[in-house]
Design a protein around this motif. Structure first.
Motif, PDB file in Angstrom:
ATOM      1  N   TRP A   1       0.826  -1.206   0.000  1.00 48.77           N
ATOM      2  CA  TRP A   1       0.000   0.000   0.000  1.00 48.77           C
ATOM      3  C   TRP A   1       0.853   1.246   0.000  1.00 48.77           C
ATOM      4  CZ3 TRP A   1       0.066   3.581   3.918  1.00 48.77           C
ATOM      5  CH2 TRP A   1       0.501   3.171   5.179  1.00 48.77           C
TER       6      TRP A   1
ATOM      7  N   GLN B   1       0.066   0.219  -4.366  1.00 49.59           N
ATOM      8  CA  GLN B   1      -0.596  -1.000  -4.844  1.00 49.59           C
ATOM      9  C   GLN B   1      -1.689  -1.384  -3.852  1.00 49.59           C
ATOM     10  OE1 GLN B   1       2.572  -3.812  -5.365  1.00 49.59           O
ATOM     11  NE2 GLN B   1       3.374  -2.778  -7.158  1.00 49.59           N
TER      12      GLN B   1
ATOM     13  N   LYS C   1      -4.964  -2.156  -4.205  1.00 47.71           N
ATOM     14  CA  LYS C   1      -5.779  -3.337  -4.496  1.00 47.71           C
ATOM     15  C   LYS C   1      -5.020  -4.620  -4.139  1.00 47.71           C
ATOM     16  CE  LYS C   1      -8.346  -5.549  -8.215  1.00 47.71           C
ATOM     17  NZ  LYS C   1      -8.748  -5.490  -9.621  1.00 47.71           N
TER      18      LYS C   1
ATOM     19  N   SER D   1      -6.119  -7.256  -1.265  1.00 44.89           N
ATOM     20  CA  SER D   1      -6.323  -8.649  -1.681  1.00 44.89           C
ATOM     21  C   SER D   1      -5.498  -9.598  -0.828  1.00 44.89           C
ATOM     22  CB  SER D   1      -5.956  -8.832  -3.154  1.00 44.89           C
ATOM     23  OG  SER D   1      -6.858  -8.145  -3.976  1.00 44.89           O
TER      24      SER D   1
ATOM     25  N   ILE E   1     -12.721  -1.680  -2.343  1.00 46.77           N
ATOM     26  CA  ILE E   1     -11.442  -1.274  -2.924  1.00 46.77           C
ATOM     27  C   ILE E   1     -11.104  -2.148  -4.123  1.00 46.77           C
ATOM     28  CG2 ILE E   1      -8.955  -1.164  -2.506  1.00 46.77           C
ATOM     29  CD1 ILE E   1      -9.733  -0.436   0.459  1.00 46.77           C
ATOM     30  N   LYS E   2     -11.303  -3.467  -3.968  1.00 47.45           N
ATOM     31  CA  LYS E   2     -10.911  -4.401  -5.025  1.00 47.45           C
ATOM     32  C   LYS E   2     -11.850  -4.358  -6.225  1.00 47.45           C
ATOM     33  CE  LYS E   2     -10.794  -7.971  -2.312  1.00 47.45           C
ATOM     34  NZ  LYS E   2     -10.630  -9.317  -1.735  1.00 47.45           N
TER      35      LYS E   2
ATOM     36  N   LYS F   1     -13.271  -0.141  -7.001  1.00 45.34           N
ATOM     37  CA  LYS F   1     -12.168   0.809  -7.147  1.00 45.34           C
ATOM     38  C   LYS F   1     -12.302   2.008  -6.213  1.00 45.34           C
ATOM     39  CE  LYS F   1     -11.002  -0.531 -11.824  1.00 45.34           C
ATOM     40  NZ  LYS F   1     -11.928  -1.373 -12.448  1.00 45.34           N
TER      41      LYS F   1
ATOM     42  N   LYS G   1     -11.373   4.543  -3.313  1.00 46.55           N
ATOM     43  CA  LYS G   1     -10.092   5.147  -2.936  1.00 46.55           C
ATOM     44  C   LYS G   1     -10.174   5.601  -1.475  1.00 46.55           C
ATOM     45  CE  LYS G   1      -8.326   5.236  -7.191  1.00 46.55           C
ATOM     46  NZ  LYS G   1      -7.743   4.002  -7.613  1.00 46.55           N
TER      47      LYS G   1
END
Length: 105
Positions: free
Chosen positions: A5, A9, A11, A15, A68-69, A72, A74
């Motif tokens: 993060w 990155q 997502k 995950s 988030i995944k 999308k 933010k």
């Protein structure tokens, strides 16, 4: 230690974090968490010693990670550290649950 993060990155970080949480739930509580939706996981956890507060924390982490995944979203950057802290607290607080439960059977 992964710095996903921090490197933007988000997502990938979410995950990985939720995969670890789901794997822990499967191993610790025999809940099919890797193949289940968040609501299915929470329903399955009702049959375990997990408290409502712990379940609410999991719900918050897993639902936000889904946003988030897949949507999308933010989130604020502070959410990632918060979620890691909540996940670590959940594991610390539930570490002994299964052993106690198994001994009761």
């Amino acid at each position: 230690q992964h710095k996903l993060w921090q490197a933007g990155q988000i997502k990938a970080y979410q995950s990985e974090l939720t995969h670890i949480i789901r794997w822990y739930l499967e191993e610790k509580f025999n809940v099919p968490a890797l193949e289940s939706t968040t609501s299915e996981i929470l329903r399955s956890l009702e049959q375990t010693p997990v408290t409502q507060e712990q379940s609410a924390d999991l719900n918050h982490i897993l639902n936000m990670a889904d946003l988030i995944k897949f949507a999308k979203a933010k989130p604020e950057v502070t959410i990632h550290q918060d979620f890691m802290g909540r996940a670590e607290k959940f594991v610390r607080d539930t570490r002994s649950y299964t052993q106690q439960h198994e001994e009761e059977e």
